[in-house]
Design a protein around this motif. Structure first.
Motif, PDB file in Angstrom:
ATOM      1  N   UNK A 103       0.834  -1.195   0.000  1.00  0.00           N
ATOM      2  CA  UNK A 103       0.000   0.000   0.000  1.00  0.00           C
ATOM      3  C   UNK A 103       0.875   1.253   0.000  1.00  0.00           C
ATOM      4  N   UNK A 104       0.500   2.195  -0.871  1.00  0.00           N
ATOM      5  CA  UNK A 104       1.163   3.483  -0.916  1.00  0.00           C
ATOM      6  C   UNK A 104       0.154   4.592  -0.694  1.00  0.00           C
ATOM      7  N   UNK A 105       0.637   5.819  -0.714  1.00  0.00           N
ATOM      8  CA  UNK A 105      -0.254   6.964  -0.530  1.00  0.00           C
ATOM      9  C   UNK A 105      -1.247   7.087  -1.685  1.00  0.00           C
ATOM     10  N   UNK A 106      -0.853   6.667  -2.865  1.00  0.00           N
ATOM     11  CA  UNK A 106      -1.677   6.778  -4.066  1.00  0.00           C
ATOM     12  C   UNK A 106      -1.753   5.429  -4.761  1.00  0.00           C
ATOM     13  N   UNK A 107      -2.920   5.107  -5.302  1.00  0.00           N
ATOM     14  CA  UNK A 107      -3.105   3.863  -6.049  1.00  0.00           C
ATOM     15  C   UNK A 107      -3.547   4.214  -7.463  1.00  0.00           C
ATOM     16  N   UNK A 108      -2.607   4.162  -8.395  1.00  0.00           N
ATOM     17  CA  UNK A 108      -2.879   4.504  -9.793  1.00  0.00           C
ATOM     18  C   UNK A 108      -3.157   3.276 -10.660  1.00  0.00           C
ATOM     19  N   UNK A 109      -3.188   2.099 -10.067  1.00  0.00           N
ATOM     20  CA  UNK A 109      -3.226   0.871 -10.866  1.00  0.00           C
ATOM     21  C   UNK A 109      -4.404   0.808 -11.826  1.00  0.00           C
ATOM     22  N   UNK A 110      -5.592   1.177 -11.394  1.00  0.00           N
ATOM     23  CA  UNK A 110      -6.764   1.043 -12.269  1.00  0.00           C
ATOM     24  C   UNK A 110      -6.789   2.070 -13.386  1.00  0.00           C
ATOM     25  N   UNK A 111      -6.187   3.234 -13.191  1.00  0.00           N
ATOM     26  CA  UNK A 111      -6.249   4.283 -14.201  1.00  0.00           C
ATOM     27  C   UNK A 111      -4.898   4.710 -14.731  1.00  0.00           C
ATOM     28  N   UNK A 112      -3.898   3.844 -14.618  1.00  0.00           N
ATOM     29  CA  UNK A 112      -2.540   4.243 -14.980  1.00  0.00           C
ATOM     30  C   UNK A 112      -2.405   4.600 -16.461  1.00  0.00           C
ATOM     31  N   UNK A 113      -3.054   3.872 -17.346  1.00  0.00           N
ATOM     32  CA  UNK A 113      -2.924   4.183 -18.769  1.00  0.00           C
ATOM     33  C   UNK A 113      -3.574   5.532 -19.094  1.00  0.00           C
ATOM     34  N   UNK A 114      -4.698   5.827 -18.446  1.00  0.00           N
ATOM     35  CA  UNK A 114      -5.325   7.134 -18.619  1.00  0.00           C
ATOM     36  C   UNK A 114      -4.417   8.223 -18.056  1.00  0.00           C
ATOM     37  N   UNK A 115      -3.836   7.976 -16.884  1.00  0.00           N
ATOM     38  CA  UNK A 115      -2.934   8.927 -16.243  1.00  0.00           C
ATOM     39  C   UNK A 115      -1.766   9.264 -17.168  1.00  0.00           C
ATOM     40  N   UNK A 116      -1.269   8.262 -17.874  1.00  0.00           N
ATOM     41  CA  UNK A 116      -0.132   8.443 -18.781  1.00  0.00           C
ATOM     42  C   UNK A 116      -0.563   8.830 -20.194  1.00  0.00           C
ATOM     43  N   UNK A 117      -1.841   9.082 -20.400  1.00  0.00           N
ATOM     44  CA  UNK A 117      -2.322   9.571 -21.692  1.00  0.00           C
ATOM     45  C   UNK A 117      -2.348   8.539 -22.802  1.00  0.00           C
ATOM     46  N   UNK A 118      -2.420   7.257 -22.452  1.00  0.00           N
ATOM     47  CA  UNK A 118      -2.448   6.168 -23.437  1.00  0.00           C
ATOM     48  C   UNK A 118      -1.274   6.251 -24.419  1.00  0.00           C
ATOM     49  N   UNK A 119      -0.136   6.705 -23.931  1.00  0.00           N
ATOM     50  CA  UNK A 119       1.065   6.825 -24.763  1.00  0.00           C
ATOM     51  C   UNK A 119       1.632   5.433 -25.034  1.00  0.00           C
ATOM     52  N   UNK A 120       2.118   5.229 -26.258  1.00  0.00           N
ATOM     53  CA  UNK A 120       2.792   3.983 -26.620  1.00  0.00           C
ATOM     54  C   UNK A 120       4.268   4.119 -26.229  1.00  0.00           C
ATOM     55  N   UNK A 121       4.700   3.382 -25.226  1.00  0.00           N
ATOM     56  CA  UNK A 121       6.068   3.469 -24.731  1.00  0.00           C
ATOM     57  C   UNK A 121       7.009   2.465 -25.392  1.00  0.00           C
ATOM     58  N   UNK A 122       6.484   1.590 -26.222  1.00  0.00           N
ATOM     59  CA  UNK A 122       7.309   0.546 -26.826  1.00  0.00           C
ATOM     60  C   UNK A 122       8.460   1.166 -27.632  1.00  0.00           C
ATOM     61  N   UNK A 123       9.669   0.738 -27.268  1.00  0.00           N
ATOM     62  CA  UNK A 123      10.906   1.188 -27.910  1.00  0.00           C
ATOM     63  C   UNK A 123      11.128   2.691 -27.812  1.00  0.00           C
ATOM     64  N   UNK A 124      10.561   3.326 -26.810  1.00  0.00           N
ATOM     65  CA  UNK A 124      10.749   4.766 -26.601  1.00  0.00           C
ATOM     66  C   UNK A 124      11.698   4.970 -25.419  1.00  0.00           C
ATOM     67  N   UNK A 125      12.499   6.020 -25.525  1.00  0.00           N
ATOM     68  CA  UNK A 125      13.323   6.419 -24.392  1.00  0.00           C
ATOM     69  C   UNK A 125      12.538   7.457 -23.603  1.00  0.00           C
ATOM     70  N   UNK A 126      12.536   7.280 -22.282  1.00  0.00           N
ATOM     71  CA  UNK A 126      11.737   8.139 -21.415  1.00  0.00           C
ATOM     72  C   UNK A 126      12.634   8.723 -20.324  1.00  0.00           C
ATOM     73  N   UNK A 127      12.566  10.046 -20.182  1.00  0.00           N
ATOM     74  CA  UNK A 127      13.238  10.738 -19.091  1.00  0.00           C
ATOM     75  C   UNK A 127      12.159  11.104 -18.086  1.00  0.00           C
TER      76      UNK A 127
END
Length: 174
Positions: A37-61
């Motif tokens: 358990x953490x202060x925030x639980x993003x598990x159910x809406x994580x893809x929405x939170x991240x804007x449905x971005x395709x991260x495959x083969x992307x470099x992320x800072x």
């Protein structure tokens, strides 16, 4: 950037225990019977939170990974993640002024908590056999040699900066 570059941080210990950790986000960690358990639980809406971005083969800072939930989720989706986090040894927290608190005590308490949150990141990193890397630096002091990335993720960290526009500008340089 080379994967063995000396600017990448290492875990503070190879034997971090759950008692050494503070989790910012709720996470499922292999080997544990229930989610942490953490202060925030993003598990159910994580893809929405991240804007449905395709991260495959992307470099992320990623600025301010906290205990790593978003880091490891983006990595699971195929991203190559480099995190920027404060050094609890040499950086100071970019405290937003507050006349109701002693800023020295507030910063000391924050840095003590940050150590435990960073331990949670490394604990989970090891459990997931993550390849994500960490650079310890204030966003306003990012070294030029970290290179250019496909995606910058700043999440809720910029609200903690005295000058959020400068932080955004520094991330976008990369």
């Amino acid at each position: 950037m080379k994967n063995n570059s000396p600017i990448f941080a290492k875990p503070p210990s190879n034997s971090i225990s759950l008692e050494d950790c503070e989790f910012y986000h709720t996470q499922v960690i292999p080997g544990l019977s229930v989610p942490i358990k953490g202060e925030w639980d993003l598990r159910k809406g994580v893809d929405e939170y991240l804007g449905h971005v395709d991260f495959k083969n992307k470099t992320v800072l990623e600025l301010g990974p906290a205990s790593g939930y978003l880091t490891f989720h983006m990595e699971k989706l195929g991203g190559n993640i480099i995190c920027i986090d404060l050094s609890t040894e040499k950086d100071s927290w970019d405290i937003v002024p507050d006349c109701h608190h002693n800023l020295n005590i507030k910063e000391r308490d924050f840095m003590n908590k940050l150590k435990k949150v960073q331990n949670a990141f490394w604990y989970t990193h090891k459990a997931l056999n993550s390849k994500a890397k960490v650079i310890l630096s204030h966003v306003n002091d990012l070294p030029a040699e970290i290179g250019i990335y496909d995606i910058s993720l700043m999440s809720s960290v910029i609200l903690h900066l005295q000058n959020p526009f400068l932080g955004i500008q520094n991330m976008l340089r990369h």
